[in-house]
Design a protein around this motif. Structure first.
Motif, PDB file in Angstrom:
ATOM      1  N   GLN A   6       2.498   2.105  -3.669  1.00  0.00           N
ATOM      2  CA  GLN A   6       1.598   2.798  -4.813  1.00  0.00           C
ATOM      3  C   GLN A   6       1.305   3.645  -4.481  1.00  0.00           C
ATOM      4  O   GLN A   6       1.760   4.306  -4.854  1.00  0.00           O
ATOM      5  CB  GLN A   6       0.427   2.078  -4.424  1.00  0.00           C
ATOM      6  CG  GLN A   6       0.410   0.360  -5.315  1.00  0.00           C
ATOM      7  CD  GLN A   6      -1.356  -0.174  -4.931  1.00  0.00           C
ATOM      8  OE1 GLN A   6      -2.110   0.084  -4.094  1.00  0.00           O
ATOM      9  NE2 GLN A   6      -1.148  -0.886  -5.721  1.00  0.00           N
ATOM     10  N   GLU A   7       0.910   4.021  -2.631  1.00  0.00           N
ATOM     11  CA  GLU A   7       0.972   5.663  -2.386  1.00  0.00           C
ATOM     12  C   GLU A   7       2.703   6.559  -3.196  1.00  0.00           C
ATOM     13  O   GLU A   7       2.354   7.198  -3.097  1.00  0.00           O
ATOM     14  CB  GLU A   7       1.577   5.553  -1.399  1.00  0.00           C
ATOM     15  CG  GLU A   7       0.136   6.880  -0.525  1.00  0.00           C
ATOM     16  CD  GLU A   7       0.435   6.976   0.661  1.00  0.00           C
ATOM     17  OE1 GLU A   7       0.826   7.696   1.661  1.00  0.00           O
ATOM     18  OE2 GLU A   7      -0.444   5.568   1.680  1.00  0.00           O
ATOM     19  N   ALA A  21       1.413  -0.819   0.181  1.00  0.00           N
ATOM     20  CA  ALA A  21       0.213  -0.051  -0.350  1.00  0.00           C
ATOM     21  C   ALA A  21       0.626   1.477  -0.168  1.00  0.00           C
ATOM     22  O   ALA A  21       0.599   2.252  -0.813  1.00  0.00           O
ATOM     23  CB  ALA A  21      -1.082   0.263   1.258  1.00  0.00           C
ATOM     24  N   TYR A  22       1.807   1.522   0.993  1.00  0.00           N
ATOM     25  CA  TYR A  22       3.008   2.872   0.748  1.00  0.00           C
ATOM     26  C   TYR A  22       3.104   2.243  -0.473  1.00  0.00           C
ATOM     27  O   TYR A  22       4.084   3.661  -0.861  1.00  0.00           O
ATOM     28  CB  TYR A  22       3.562   2.235   2.119  1.00  0.00           C
ATOM     29  CG  TYR A  22       3.613   2.573   3.220  1.00  0.00           C
ATOM     30  CD1 TYR A  22       3.659   4.181   4.008  1.00  0.00           C
ATOM     31  CD2 TYR A  22       2.790   1.912   4.275  1.00  0.00           C
ATOM     32  CE1 TYR A  22       2.841   4.427   4.613  1.00  0.00           C
ATOM     33  CE2 TYR A  22       2.222   2.348   4.987  1.00  0.00           C
ATOM     34  CZ  TYR A  22       2.267   3.717   6.080  1.00  0.00           C
ATOM     35  OH  TYR A  22       1.517   4.481   7.005  1.00  0.00           O
ATOM     36  N   SER A  56       2.692   7.499  -7.231  1.00  0.00           N
ATOM     37  CA  SER A  56       1.479   8.058  -7.465  1.00  0.00           C
ATOM     38  C   SER A  56       1.900   9.244  -7.162  1.00  0.00           C
ATOM     39  O   SER A  56       1.900  10.195  -7.346  1.00  0.00           O
ATOM     40  CB  SER A  56       0.300   7.866  -6.737  1.00  0.00           C
ATOM     41  OG  SER A  56       0.658   8.373  -6.010  1.00  0.00           O
TER      42      SER A  56
END
Ligand code: PEP
Ligand code: MG
Length: 538
Positions: A113-114, A110-111, A117
């Motif tokens: 992906q953050e 999740a991190y 972006s």
């Protein structure tokens, strides 16, 4: 006690605690747990261990390479200490009642992906780091992490297989022996084991059971044997062999300071092969006449980005000045095939050994090549350097490499930078190079025959492929004829020719090489005196 057999890469005896090396786990199975608090406790414990590993990696990298390169591990430690990151993992364990390794990998993804972006390129790149950190923690939790620095004393490292870059990441002073289930005797990992002078077995019929971790083990590199929990009798047998090896070592040490000369007065140079600046110590104590092959590509392995010119300059200068005027032949980057560094982004290949490697990379990505040449030439002012180009097959390649070297010299001169002169030579490791060695000899100051690749390419046998070892015959007449022909062509052109492949240390061929007129044999430091003995017995 349990005995398993494999192929020995280096003779010798070693004993120590067993450590199982597994590749870092990239995936974790999702499991439902019923005690979230205990699971959070596991996570916290693993986090602390990961932090310790990272601190050790920081120190090691700073000492061996430099502060700037070591910083990446500080960044990893900061990520690991981040409260938000830790809370995400804890919340997932509490709310979803999942195992810690699953939660930590999900949080990492999740991190990542953050980060991916984000606008800023620097932040974008941090995605890979947060994943790396999460994998490290998950690896510790599942017992599949490569716990590089978690052992305090030299261990017998048991692994499925090791890549050259994984080997480079290990703390050499903490390895008593390698025991690999896979691997081949001609691989670069085997070459590194020889350079480290630790007994090593490949293709060993052992299992990698978790229960072996921390138990007593021993390796008999003479017999190609790995022993789990050796009994008293075996221990005594091993001790006898250690005593015999110590005696033999003493006898060999008597040869220090003596010439490498046959009884009828023919002299041959015996030099050493190295893979890092740390190996110089063993070269000096081996009494080698110089370094016949510095495999510079190992500087590029086991790291995240290209080594800078300054960093390389420091390494080469160090080696050259420590060698105090003795010759040091630095081979330019021979990356590719089995020596992979992710950041080169070489791409998947059908036939890596026949692919994009060595001089082929240097001649097409000239900025990498030039950085290295600048570093070597600047360092050449501090000692007796030679530059050697690997994997040459055609005349135009060496001409182009020479042209680029000249360009680099001009640039250095224009910048007012000090640099030294270094004779240029090539590896003869393709049949093409051996066949046109008369032409190539007009272009360079020396030849060094790379019998590892020359055997591979002459016999069309992948040197890495363990099932083909029977076919990988470095004594094959075709290989020996190509060596003879290369030496003859070198001498006709008035240049010298040596051998730096593993065959150089094969004392059953020393006389053959002397008869051929080979001028230099470059071998791993541990073999220098053995080869001297073989020469003196001719
Ligand atoms: C060889 O091919 O013999 C050689 C010395 O180079 P490397 O083993 O590094 O390919
Ligand atoms: Mg080679």
């Amino acid at each position: 006690m349990l005995k398993c057999f494999g192929k020995s890469v280096l003779e010798g005896i070693a004993a120590g605690k067993i450590h199982i090396f597994r590749k870092k786990g990239a995936d974790a199975e999702k499991k439902e747990i019923n005690n979230p608090d205990a699971e959070i406790g596991r996570f916290d414990e693993a986090r602390v261990r990961a932090d310790r590993q990272l601190a050790a990696l920081y120190e090691k990298t700073e000492k061996e390479i430099g502060k700037e390169e070591a910083m990446i591990f500080e960044v990893h430690r900061m990520m690991l200490a981040d409260e938000d990151y830790q809370d995400t993992v804890r919340r997932m364990i509490l709310r979803e009642k999942v195992n810690a390794e699953y939660a930590v990998l999900e949080a990492g993804k999740a991190y990542a992906q953050e980060f991916a972006s984000m606008e800023d390129d620097y932040m974008k790149a941090r995605g890979a780091d947060v994943l790396d950190v999460s994998r490290r923690v998950a690896g510790i939790l599942s017992g599949t992490g490569s716990q590089e620095s978690s052992f305090d004393e030299p261990v017998i490292l048991l692994a499925e297989d090791l890549s050259p870059s994984e080997t480079m990441q290990l703390d050499k002073s903490k390895i008593a022996a390698f025991v690999l289930r896979g691997g081949s005797a001609n691989s670069h990992t085997a070459i590194l084991a020889r350079a480290m002078n630790v007994p090593a077995l490949v293709q060993t019929q052992t299992e990698l059971k978790d229960e072996y971790e921390g138990r007593n083990g021993a390796v008999d590199g003479f017999k190609g044997m790995f022993i789990l929990e050796p009994d008293e009798e075996t221990e005594k047998e091993l001790q006898d062999k250690i005593n015999a090896a110590v005696l033999e070592g003493e006898r060999l040490r008597q040869l220090k300071g003596l010439e490498n000369v046959t009884s009828d007065g023919r002299k041959i140079n015996i030099c050493a092969n190295i893979g890092s600046a740390e190996d110089v110590e063993s070269v000096l104590s081996s009494d080698a006449e110089g370094i016949g092959l510095f495999r510079s590509e190992f500087i590029y392995l086991g790291r995240e980005d290209y080594p800078s010119e300054e960093e390389q300059f420091e390494i080469y200068r160090n080696v050259l000045s420590n060698m105090k005027g003795k010759p040091v032949i630095i081979r330019t980057l021979d990356i590719g095939a089995d020596k992979q560094a992710g950041y080169f982004k070489l791409g998947e290949e059908e036939n890596p050994a026949l692919g994009y490697r060595a001089i082929r990379i240097c001649l097409t990505r000239t900025e990498i090549f030039k950085t290295q040449l600048r570093a070597i030439l600047r360092a050449a002012a501090y000692g007796n350097a030679g530059i050697m180009f690997p994997m040459i097959a055609s005349l135009w390649e060496i001409r182009k490499a020479k042209e680029i070297t000249e360009e680099v010299k001009k640039e250095l001169a224009a910048e007012g930078r000090a640099f030294g002169q270094a004779p240029l030579g090539i590896m003869i490791e393709t049949p093409a190079a051996a066949i046109i060695s008369d032409r190539l000899a007009e272009e360079v100051a020396f030849f060094s025959i790379g019998t590892n690749d020359l055997t591979q390419y002459t016999l069309a046998v992948d040197r890495q492929n363990q099932t083909l070892e029977k076919f990988y015959d470095a004594h094959h007449e075709a290989v020996l004829r190509l060596i003879g022909m290369t030496v003859e062509n070198a001498h006709k052109a008035g240049i010298w020719a040596g051998i730096c492949g593993e065959l150089a240390a094969d004392t059953s061929l020393t006389k053959t090489f002397v008869d051929m007129g080979v001028d230099e044999l470059s071998v791993s430091p541990s073999m220098v005196l053995k080869v001297r003995k073989a020469v003196r017995e001719i």
